[in-house]
Design a protein around this motif. Structure first.
Motif, PDB file in Angstrom:
ATOM      1  N   PRO A  95     -17.505  74.422 149.077  1.00 37.83           N
ATOM      2  CA  PRO A  95     -16.526  74.242 147.991  1.00 37.83           C
ATOM      3  C   PRO A  95     -17.097  73.376 146.876  1.00 37.83           C
ATOM      4  O   PRO A  95     -17.812  72.401 147.119  1.00 37.83           O
ATOM      5  CB  PRO A  95     -15.360  73.531 148.683  1.00 37.83           C
ATOM      6  N   ARG A  96     -16.778  73.747 145.636  1.00 41.26           N
ATOM      7  CA  ARG A  96     -17.215  73.009 144.463  1.00 41.26           C
ATOM      8  C   ARG A  96     -15.989  72.661 143.611  1.00 41.26           C
ATOM      9  O   ARG A  96     -14.861  72.983 143.964  1.00 41.26           O
ATOM     10  CB  ARG A  96     -18.213  73.840 143.636  1.00 41.26           C
ATOM     11  N   ALA A  97     -16.217  72.053 142.502  1.00 43.59           N
ATOM     12  CA  ALA A  97     -15.130  71.587 141.645  1.00 43.59           C
ATOM     13  C   ALA A  97     -14.383  72.760 141.025  1.00 43.59           C
ATOM     14  O   ALA A  97     -14.925  73.841 140.823  1.00 43.59           O
ATOM     15  CB  ALA A  97     -15.691  70.699 140.539  1.00 43.59           C
ATOM     16  N   MET A  98     -13.132  72.538 140.717  1.00 43.05           N
ATOM     17  CA  MET A  98     -12.247  73.475 140.005  1.00 43.05           C
ATOM     18  C   MET A  98     -12.121  74.817 140.735  1.00 43.05           C
ATOM     19  O   MET A  98     -12.093  75.880 140.109  1.00 43.05           O
ATOM     20  CB  MET A  98     -12.733  73.679 138.564  1.00 43.05           C
ATOM     21  N   GLY A  99     -12.080  74.790 142.058  1.00 46.22           N
ATOM     22  CA  GLY A  99     -11.823  75.996 142.842  1.00 46.22           C
ATOM     23  C   GLY A  99     -13.002  76.933 142.996  1.00 46.22           C
ATOM     24  O   GLY A  99     -12.838  78.043 143.486  1.00 46.22           O
ATOM     25  N   ARG A 100     -14.156  76.542 142.560  1.00 48.08           N
ATOM     26  CA  ARG A 100     -15.330  77.399 142.693  1.00 48.08           C
ATOM     27  C   ARG A 100     -15.980  77.200 144.065  1.00 48.08           C
ATOM     28  O   ARG A 100     -15.627  76.295 144.801  1.00 48.08           O
ATOM     29  CB  ARG A 100     -16.342  77.085 141.596  1.00 48.08           C
TER      30      ARG A 100
END
Length: 124
Positions: A95-100
């Motif tokens: 998982p990465r920032a802003m739902g990416r």
């Protein structure tokens, strides 16, 4: 050609190490005698060295078992072929920032070792 050609092989599949890292270890023992290769792998400071040593020992045991009447020991057996192929890649997500999400590829290796009793068969 007075001497009979004796060959045997061993494989290790789905090893959870990157093929690129395993090839560094494999390249150092290609063409060596089995006893010299095992000693070299014992002092190699790489994680894959133990796994490669297991496959080399297995191939040496296979040639001794296959040709019991020849009475071979590790000083008479050479690594004629040793190579690493890419196995299945396990795909995971991070998982990465802003739902990416980023993809993580966990690579696997297949190690193949072919041993022979004749020095002329060694491909270098």
């Amino acid at each position: 050609m007075a001497e009979e050609i004796l060959k045997a092989r061993a494989t290790q599949k789905h090893l959870r190490r990157s093929p690129r890292k395993v090839r560094l270890v494999v390249d150092s023992v290609r063409g060596d005698r089995v006893d010299k290769a095992l000693k070299k792998l014992e002092f190699t400071n790489k994680g894959a060295a133990d796994e490669v040593a297991k496959v080399v020992k297995s191939a040496a045991a296979n040639i001794r078992d296959k040709f019991q009447d020849a009475r071979l020991d590790n000083q008479e057996i050479y690594i004629s072929e040793i190579f690493v192929n890419e196995g299945a890649t396990l795909k995971r997500i991070q998982p990465r920032a802003m739902g990416r999400a980023n993809q993580i590829r966990k690579r696997t290796s297949h190690i193949t070792v072919v041993v022979a009793n004749n020095k002329e068969l060694v491909n270098q």
